[in-house]
Write an enzyme that holds these catalytic residues in place. Structure first.
Site, mmCIF file in Angstrom:
data_model
loop_
_atom_site.group_PDB
_atom_site.id
_atom_site.type_symbol
_atom_site.label_atom_id
_atom_site.label_comp_id
_atom_site.label_asym_id
_atom_site.label_seq_id
_atom_site.Cartn_x
_atom_site.Cartn_y
_atom_site.Cartn_z
ATOM 1 N N GLU A 13 -2.893 10.417 3.225
ATOM 2 C CA GLU A 13 -4.090 10.596 4.043
ATOM 3 C C GLU A 13 -4.060 11.982 4.674
ATOM 4 O OE1 GLU A 13 -4.980 6.207 5.832
ATOM 5 O OE2 GLU A 13 -3.121 7.161 6.493
ATOM 6 N N GLU A 53 0.841 -1.199 0.000
ATOM 7 C CA GLU A 53 0.000 0.000 0.000
ATOM 8 C C GLU A 53 0.869 1.239 0.000
ATOM 9 O OE1 GLU A 53 -3.546 -0.310 2.356
ATOM 10 O OE2 GLU A 53 -3.334 1.737 3.110
ATOM 11 N N ASP A 85 0.154 5.360 0.742
ATOM 12 C CA ASP A 85 -0.904 6.209 1.288
ATOM 13 C C ASP A 85 -0.578 7.687 1.242
ATOM 14 O OD1 ASP A 85 -2.436 3.986 2.142
ATOM 15 O OD2 ASP A 85 -1.314 3.869 4.015
#
Length: 287
Positions: free
Chosen positions: A109, A105, A107
């Site tokens: 955010e 993953e 990210d």
């Protein structure tokens, strides 16, 4: 009546001709959606997808394609006012997280904030289920006042995070350490209730009196290698110059990364001894 119909038809054709080419590309068609997702075009002709969070549900969109390396861009306008407790994201993942999973993953955010407080951008990388590699930055502008561009460049050498074409972080590959280079990943965007974690480590939850909360995305592009869906696992890369495939930091990038560290970095996992009492991850000593 016939004359009115002709006039209406000519007006519609004129709008299509005058509308910028970008408006005729509905990028959201490349995604499935969850929850309340509003789609429209802005005055410049760009398609805008807005995610809505209320007491009932969050929202998101997920790409129908999976990728193995690429450059991914999107413009976002975050939740205005008191967004404490909300989490807005733009990320790639090979699958759902869970106990014993080995997903990859990447990210970006955005953790909600109380009115007037700076917004935190959390960047993270997971490789074969190994995460906890967060760098968190205070953004140097109000990300809810207008659209700003966010970029992930992912190639076999490194992962580069950019904000408004300013490089703020690089996560490098080392031969003896986990790196996301084998599992195809889909693109996701979400808006959800992160009250337990998002703002001041969960001390400030969502104020539902301010709902619904809305975040908007536009200008999404993916210049990336698409993995075939027929099961052979092969990636088809776009024709032409794929400069992102060999992209590493240049002198300007190194300067902006140093600037972001000095002025914006407010959490670095490589400095969190409480979290890693047995020693920091291997890449920390090589940065």
């Amino acid at each position: 009546m016939a004359r009115r119909s002709v006039v209406a038809l000519l007006a519609a054709v004129a709008l299509l001709i005058l509308r910028p080419a970008s408006a005729q590309t509905a990028w959201l068609d490349e995604f499935t959606t969850d929850g309340e997702v509003r789609a429209d075009f802005d005055a410049s002709g760009k398609q805008v997808a807005s995610l809505v969070l209320d007491r009932r549900s969050g929202a998101g969109f997920n790409s129908t394609e999976k990728y193995l390396f690429g450059e991914f861009n999107v413009e976002m306008k975050l939740v205005p006012g008191n967004s404490a407790g909300t989490v807005t994201s733009f990320y790639l993942t090979s699958g759902e997280t869970g106990v014993g999973d080995d997903h990859d993953e990447i990210d970006m955010e955005f953790m909600g904030n109380s009115t007037g407080a700076p917004t935190v951008l959390n960047t993270n990388v997971w490789a074969s289920g190994d995460g906890k590699k967060e760098h968190q930055f205070y953004l140097w502008f109000d990300p809810s006042a207008d659209f700003h561009k966010y970029t992930v460049i992912w190639n076999p050498k490194n992962i580069i995070f950019r904000v408004d074409d300013v490089t703020v972080r690089v996560f490098r590959r080392y031969a003896d350490l986990p790196y996301p280079d084998a599992k195809p990943m889909a693109v996701h965007a979400t808006l959800w209730d992160g009250s337990y974690w998002a703002t001041e480590k969960g001390k400030v939850p969502i104020d539902w009196d301010g709902a619904p909360f809305v975040v908007s995305y536009r200008g999404y592009t993916a210049d990336a290698c698409v993995v075939s869906g027929d099961g052979d696992g092969k990636a088809k890369c776009p024709d032409g110059r794929n400069e992102w495939m060999d992209r590493e930091l240049d002198d300007t990038d190194r300067l902006t990364v140093a600037w972001a560290r000095r002025n914006c970095l407010q959490y670095n996992y490589c400095e969190d001894g409480w979290r890693f009492p047995k020693g920091f991850p291997g890449e920390c000593s090589r940065e």
